[in-house]
Scaffold this active site. Structure first.
Site: not given
Length: 553
Positions: A30, A34, A38, A216, A277
Site C-alpha cells: 500500500d 489508506d 495499490d 474468472d 479458473e
C-alpha cells in the site's frame, strides 16, 4: 522486439513452464497509506519479486468496482479503480515489470458485472424483452403473480441465485440471475453484443501490453437451456468442482467462447496466454479447457484439493500428466490462491473444509501450525519439481498460515454475510502481507492502516525477518526457483520411482525428487547428495512431512 516479447518456438512457449506469482492487489503493498494495497505499491516491490525468481505476475481485479466482492464486481472493464490508482499507474507498473523480465497477467471477470455497470443500470430502466435486458439473464418469475424465482438454484455465496427487481413504474418485476452476490448479475453469453464487448475489452488490455488473462469462473458463463431446477450435492464445494452435470457449471457452449478469444490473442505477438479458473469434477474434463484452440492454461484444482496422502497425491499427478498430455497442454499446478485456505494451514487440517468454508475463531480442531508449515514447504518442494507451469500465491513464500482468528466485526467476505456467519469465507487468506517486522502494518504501508487485521505473530513471517535466515521459507523458495530454472524442470517428463507406500518419488533427468507423506522416515540411497531439502535433517533418512531433491550417482 525485446527478448520478453519474442514468440517462442511452438511447444516451447513461456507459459508452458512459467512460475507465476499471484498478487492480490489490496493486500500486497500500500503506497498511499489508506490501508488498501495499490498499483504503485506493487511497482515499489517488483524488485523483491525479481529476487524471488518468478517469471510472471497475475493481478487479481483492479478495475473500476464498488468493491462488494473485492473487485470481482466490475463496473468498468477499461479503467482502474481509484483505490488502486490510475491507468497511468498501471502502465508504469507494466513497464517496470517488463523491464525486469516479469510478464503480467490480468484478471478478467466475464461471467458477471457489477450491478453498477452502465449496461445493468440501463437494463433496470428498460422494459422486459428489451435489448438492454437481453445482455443479462432476466426471466419472469413463477407463481400466480411471478412472485417465485424462475428456478431453485442456490448462490455460491448462500441464499437464492435470483433477485427480483422493481420495474420503472414501481411494480414488482422480472428476476435476474446471479451465481454469486445480487450485486453481480450474470451476463447472457448467448448474446452477440456481449461477445463483441469482451473481444473489445481483451484488445484494450492487449494493446496496453499485457501478456495474458486469468479468466474468472471460466466454467460458468454458459447455462443449460431452459434453466432447469437443480439440487446441489450436500457438502460439495461451492464452485462445483466435485459435482457432475451442474446446469450452470461446465456447459459445452463455453468452449466456443474460448476458441473465439484464442483467435483474438493470436493477433498479438509474444505468446499471450489465457488461464482458466475452471472448477470441474475430473481431470479429464479440466483438460478440455486447454485443447490446442482454446485456453493455454487452466488451474489444476483436483491437485490443489488433494489431501496429504501419498497414494492420492501420486495418483493425481499421474492422471494430470496423462490427461493434459493428451491435448498437448502443460499441467498448471497450484496449491494456494485467494479463494482457498492457505496450504501451509490446509494440509494439516483433518476435518472436511469445502472450498469457501474458511476457518475462524469457532472452527473446531484447528490445524497445528508447525505441522501445516512443514507439509506446506514439502508440498511446494514437490510441486516446483513437476513439469508444467506453477502458480504461487502471495505470502506463501513466507510460509504464511491462514489468519484463523479474525474477529467477526472485521470480516469482509460476502460469504460471511450471505450465510449469516455459518461460513467464514475467504478473508483468512487475504490478510495484507508482512514486509518489515518492526514497521507499522509490518511494512504493508507506513501508516499502520490495514483493511483486514494482521495477526501479531506475523512479525516472525515478515520478509525482513526471513531474508536473513538461511532456513526460512523465503530462502527455500528462492533456492527451489533457482534450481528449477537451472535444471529446466518446467519442461520434459518424469520417471516414477518406488520408495514405499508413504512416499511420492520420481526422477527428473539426474535429479531425484522424494516427498515423505507418512509418519516414519523413508530411506533414501546411501549416496544421495542433496540439492534442496524442505526441512533441515541429517543423514539420508527422509523425515515425515519432508521433501528433497538429490542426485545419487
Amino acid at each position: 522486439m525485446t527478448q520478453l516479447e519474442q514468440s517462442a518456438a511452438p511447444g516451447a512457449e513461456w507459459w508452458r513452464s512459467a512460475v507465476i506469482y499471484q498478487i492480490y492487489p489490496r493486500s500486497f503493498a500500500d503506497a498511499s497509506g489508506d490501508g488498501i494495497g495499490d498499483l504503485p505499491g506493487i511497482t515499489s516491490r517488483l524488485e523483491s519479486l525479481k529476487e524471488l525468481g518468478i517469471d510472471a505476475i497475475w493481478l487479481s481485479p483492479f478495475m473500476t468496482s464498488p468493491q462488494k466482492d473485492a473487485g470481482y464486481d466490475v463496473a468498468d472493464y477499461r479503467d482502474v479503480d481509484p483505490i488502486f490508482g490510475t491507468l497511468a499507474d498501471f502502465d508504469t507498473m507494466l513497464a517496470e515489470a517488463h523491464a525486469r523480465g516479469i510478464r503480467v497477467i490480468v484478471d478478467l471477470v466475464p461471467n458477471h458485472s457489477s450491478d453498477q455497470h452502465a449496461w445493468f443500470q440501463a437494463a433496470l430502466k428498460a422494459a422486459p424483452g428489451s435489448p438492454e435486458r437481453a445482455r443479462y439473464v432476466f426471466r419472469d418469475g413463477r407463481g400466480e403473480n411471478g412472485e417465485l424465482p424462475p428456478n431453485n438454484w442456490e448462490s455460491v455465496f448462500g441464499g437464492g441465485m435470483w433477485e427480483r427487481i422493481t420495474e420503472p413504474d414501481g411494480t414488482p418485476g422480472q428476476w435476474y440471475l446471479h451465481i454469486f452476490d445480487p450485486t453481480q448479475p450474470d451476463f447472457d453469453w448467448t448474446n452477440e453484443e456481449v461477445k463483441e464487448e469482451f473481444r473489445s475489452i481483451l484488445r484494450f488490455w492487449l494493446d496496453r501490453g499485457v501478456d495474458g488473462f486469468r479468466v474468472d469462473v471460466a466454467h460458468g458463463m454458459a447455462k443449460e437451456a431452459g434453466l432447469p431446477d437443480y439440487a446441489p450435492v450436500a457438502d460439495a464445494d461451492s464452485m462445483g468442482g466435485g459435482e457432475e452435470n451442474v446446469p450452470y457449471w461446465g456447459q459445452d457452449e463455453v468452449h466456443d467462447i474460448y476458441r473465439d478469444w484464442h483467435q483474438v490473442l493470436a493477433e498479438y505477438d509474444g505468446d499471450r496466454a489465457l488461464c482458466g479458473e475452471a472448477w470441474l469434477p475430473t481431470l479429464k474434463k479440466t483438460a478440455l479447457w486447454v485443447r490446442p484452440d482454446e485456453m493455454h492454461q487452466t488451474f489444476n484444482f483436483p491437485y490443489l484439493m488433494t489431501p496429504w496422502d501419498a497414494k492420492a497425491l501420486g495418483s493425481v499427478i499421474r492422471e494430470s500428466l496423462e490427461e493434459f498430455g493428451k491435448v498437448g497442454a502443460p499441467s498448471t499446478w497450484v496449491l494456494s490462491n485467494h479463494d482457498v485456505v492457505r496450504h501451509a494451514t490446509r494440509l494439516a487440517f483433518t476435518d472436511d473444509n469445502p472450498q469457501g468454508e474458511g476457518i475462524g475463531p469457532l472452527t473446531p480442531n484447528k490445524p497445528d501450525t508447525a505441522i501445516g508449515l512443514a507439509r506446506g514447504r514439502a508440498a511446494t518442494t514437490l510441486m516446483l519439481s513437476l513439469p508444467g507451469s506453477s502458480y504461487l500465491y502471495q505470502g506463501e513464500e513466507l510460509g504464511l498460515p491462514e489468519a484463523m482468528e479474525i474477529p467477526d466485526e472485521f470480516r469482509q467476505d460476502p460469504t460471511w454475510f450471505r450465510t449469516e456467519g455459518k461460513r467464514y469465507g475467504r478473508d483468512g487468506c487475504r490478510v495484507p502481507l508482512p514486509w518489515e517486522a518492526g514497521a507499522p502494518a509490518f511494512g504493508f504501508n507506513d501508516t499502520g492502516a490495514s483493511w483486514l487485521p494482521q495477526p501479531a505473530e506475523w512479525a516472525a513471517y515478515a520478509r525482513s525477518t526471513e531474508e536473513n535466515d538461511p532456513t526460512s521459507t523465503l530462502a527455500l523458495y528462492k533456492q527451489l526457483l533457482r534450481l528449477r530454472r537451472e535444471h529446466d524442470l518446467g519442461s520434459g517428463t518424469l520417471v516414477w520411482e518406488d520408495l514405499g507406500a508413504d512416499a511420492v518419488a520420481f526422477r527428473r533427468g539426474d535429479i531425484h525428487v522424494a516427498a515423505n507423506l507418512g509418519t516414519a522416515p523413508v530411506e533414501l540411497p546411501a549416496n544421495a547428495k542433496f540439492l534442496v531439502r524442505s526441512q533441515p535433517f541429517t543423514g539420508t533418512a527422509l523425515p515425515a512431512d519432508t521433501a528433497a531433491w538429490y542426485t545419487a550417482s
